[in-house]
Design an enzyme around this catalytic site. Structure first.
Site, PDB file in Angstrom:
ATOM      1  N   GLU A 262       0.889  -1.175   0.000  1.00  0.00           N
ATOM      2  CA  GLU A 262       0.000   0.000   0.000  1.00  0.00           C
ATOM      3  C   GLU A 262       0.919   1.214   0.000  1.00  0.00           C
ATOM      4  OE1 GLU A 262      -1.360   3.287   1.448  1.00  0.00           O
ATOM      5  OE2 GLU A 262      -1.714   2.127   3.272  1.00  0.00           O
ATOM      6  N   CYS A 296      -2.154   8.618   3.681  1.00  0.00           N
ATOM      7  CA  CYS A 296      -1.989   8.316   2.263  1.00  0.00           C
ATOM      8  C   CYS A 296      -3.273   8.517   1.470  1.00  0.00           C
ATOM      9  CB  CYS A 296      -1.493   6.893   2.084  1.00  0.00           C
ATOM     10  SG  CYS A 296      -2.504   5.678   2.950  1.00  0.00           S
TER      11      CYS A 296
END
Length: 526
Positions: A262, A296
């Site tokens: 990720e 993020c």
């Protein structure tokens, strides 16, 4: 600035050693590194500076434990995870204090993260007994075909500093549920939360060697390479930057490991002129400014259709003006410091670049030296253009750039004009547009009429703003926890999914079994 760190109720949760093979240990070199409070810049404590040899010892401990842990039943593993979950809940206040101390986020946000982190143990405790296989119809008479799911083996986990509890549990939860053992590299900036979770794992009765938590700062790259190149480690899961992910992937290719990454994002947040303006403003606030923009999936580029651009900018700026920046332990504070000086420098560079190219700062735009070196004003910039750094680089800080646009096709093209694709958001009340845009955005996750996806909290009623908002300013309000969504991106934001019923798949391999000679008639049949 008043920055008084409250005492832990259970002081034994503050550990200064690594956890390997069921024991607390230091580095063989005796080297340590200091961990700094980002708000005060004072030293919190020190942790072992593990190196390759220390990490290999942890890997061997995990390998030895795997031989027996893989044979436990899903129900046994479920009970372990459920016990660990309850211990995290019982010690939530202390864990939140540790997160705020080493990460800087406000205490209310830290409490929300602890609950979110615990929810992964609860969720995967319920998934552990349900690792179903399949019986597959065979095309060959007399054959019977079935598939079974088995644990992949020893897993190397590398987690970031922005969610020091939740990013660890989101990986360890499914790994243990599947029957894997782990070596987890705690972030050098925020290791104490990981070590506190290891202490609770020990109390929960996790067998020795099943969980190993190692720390390093200067040796981070060495530890990472040890995990990615070891033939014993069969799976690596990493959350962090795209550049580091590429390096880890290259290293892992030597042994063809199973991977889930990720990586970085550059999330577009689109507001169409048919949106509910008030809800869009609240959604943008929640998406952009949680954890001071250090996530993020934070909105990085806010696109507003020209017909409502001025009205949106005005309401948005009013909300940002109401923020209170300060120590995460102080009453009413909505935003704390950035994690370190490098994060502040990047924010400053993006703001100065936008201003030099015609951007107009309508809120913030300055450091806050009276509070400390790592504090920066939440900032809003209008008249943004595609030539500015913020349009193509993830800021990872409290800066919101507002870009005007005219047409649906134009804004989708702008939104997709990036190498990454983690999250995207848009607001519209046109059902046909909702489908068109959701399908057209090149991201792994889409938020429609919400600024929060796969998050610890739904929008809350905040005493600070007297309306739906993410940041509760006065007290820890009731939160809605979400771990059922598939979290992950496309393009250079990585691959694999975390959370949800799919999360455990990342830690399993599927084995096919074909049995021949099964088509015989019943004995005694005539």
């Amino acid at each position: 600035m008043n920055h008084t760190v409250p005492s832990l109720k259970d002081k034994s949760l503050l550990r200064h050693e690594c956890y390997v093979n069921g024991k607390w240990t230091t580095a063989k070199s005796s080297k340590t590194f200091d961990v700094t409070d980002p708000a005060s810049l004072r030293t919190i404590g020190s942790c072992p500076e593990f190196d390759k040899h220390d990490t290999e010892e942890a890997i061997h401990a995990a390998a030895e434990a795997f031989s027996s842990f893989r044979t436990t039943t899903g129900r046994e593993r479920a009970r372990i995870l459920r016990t660990w979950y309850q211990l995290v809940i019982d010690n939530a206040e202390d864990l939140a204090k540790l997160i705020t101390w080493e990460n800087g986020k406000p205490l209310n946000d830290a409490k929300g993260e602890v609950a979110y982190a615990a929810s992964f143990f609860e969720w995967f405790s319920e998934e552990a007994p349900r690792a179903y296989g399949d019986v597959i119809p065979s095309s060959i008479p007399g054959n019977r075909v079935l598939s079974m799911k088995q644990p992949v083996g020893v897993c190397g986990l590398i987690t970031p500093w922005n969610f020091p509890a939740a990013m660890l549990t989101r990986k360890i939860g499914p790994a243990l549920a599947a029957g894997c053992t782990v070596v987890a590299k705690a972030p050098g900036e925020t290791p104490f939360t990981s070590l506190a979770l290891a202490e609770l794992a020990h109390r929960a009765g996790v067998p020795k060697g099943v969980i190993n938590i190692v720390t390093a700062l200067s040796n981070t790259a060495e530890v990472g390479e040890t995990l990615t190149t070891s033939p014993i480690v069969k799976k690596v899961s990493f959350t962090g930057s795209t550049n580091v992910g590429k390096l880890l992937m290259q290293q892992s290719s030597q042994t063809l490991k199973k991977l889930s990454f990720e990586l970085g994002g550059n999330a577009p947040f689109i507001v169409f002129d048919d949106a509910d303006l008030s809800n869009a403003v609240s959604g943008a606030i929640a998406s952009k400014f949680r954890s001071s923009g250090q996530t993020c999936v934070c909105a990085n580029r806010i696109y507003v259709q020209r017909g409502i651009y001025s009205a949106f900018a005005e309401q948005f700026a009013q909300k940002v003006n109401d923020f209170k920046v300060g120590s995460g332990y102080s009453e009413g504070v909505t935003h704390g410091p950035l994690i370190h000086d490098r994060a502040v420098s990047k924010v400053v560079a993006h703001v100065e670049d936008a201003q030099s190219k015609g951007g107009k700062i309508i809120v913030g735009g300055q450091r806050l030296p009276d509070l400390g070196d790592n504090f920066y004003q939440p900032t809003v910039i209008t008249d943004m253009t595609a030539e500015m750094q913020l349009a193509s680089e993830e800021t990872f800080g409290p800066v919101a750039g507002l870009f005007p646009f005219d047409t649906e096709a134009e804004v989708v093209e702008l939104a997709n004009k990036t190498d990454v694709g983690l999250a995207g958001y848009f607001f519209s009340r046109n059902l046909q547009r909702v489908w068109r845009v959701a399908e057209a955005l090149e991201v792994g996750m889409v938020g429609v009429n919400t600024g929060l996806i796969s998050d610890a909290a739904a929008p809350l009623v905040s005493p600070l703003f007297s309306r739906v908002h993410f940041f509760p300013a006065k007290k820890w309000l009731t939160l809605i926890y979400v771990c059922s969504g598939r979290f992950g991106g496309v393009k250079q934001s990585g691959f694999g999914r975390e959370g949800s019923r799919y999360g455990i798949d990342e830690y399993q391999v599927v084995k096919m079994v074909t049995m021949g000679g099964m088509g015989q008639p019943l004995e005694g049949a005539t």
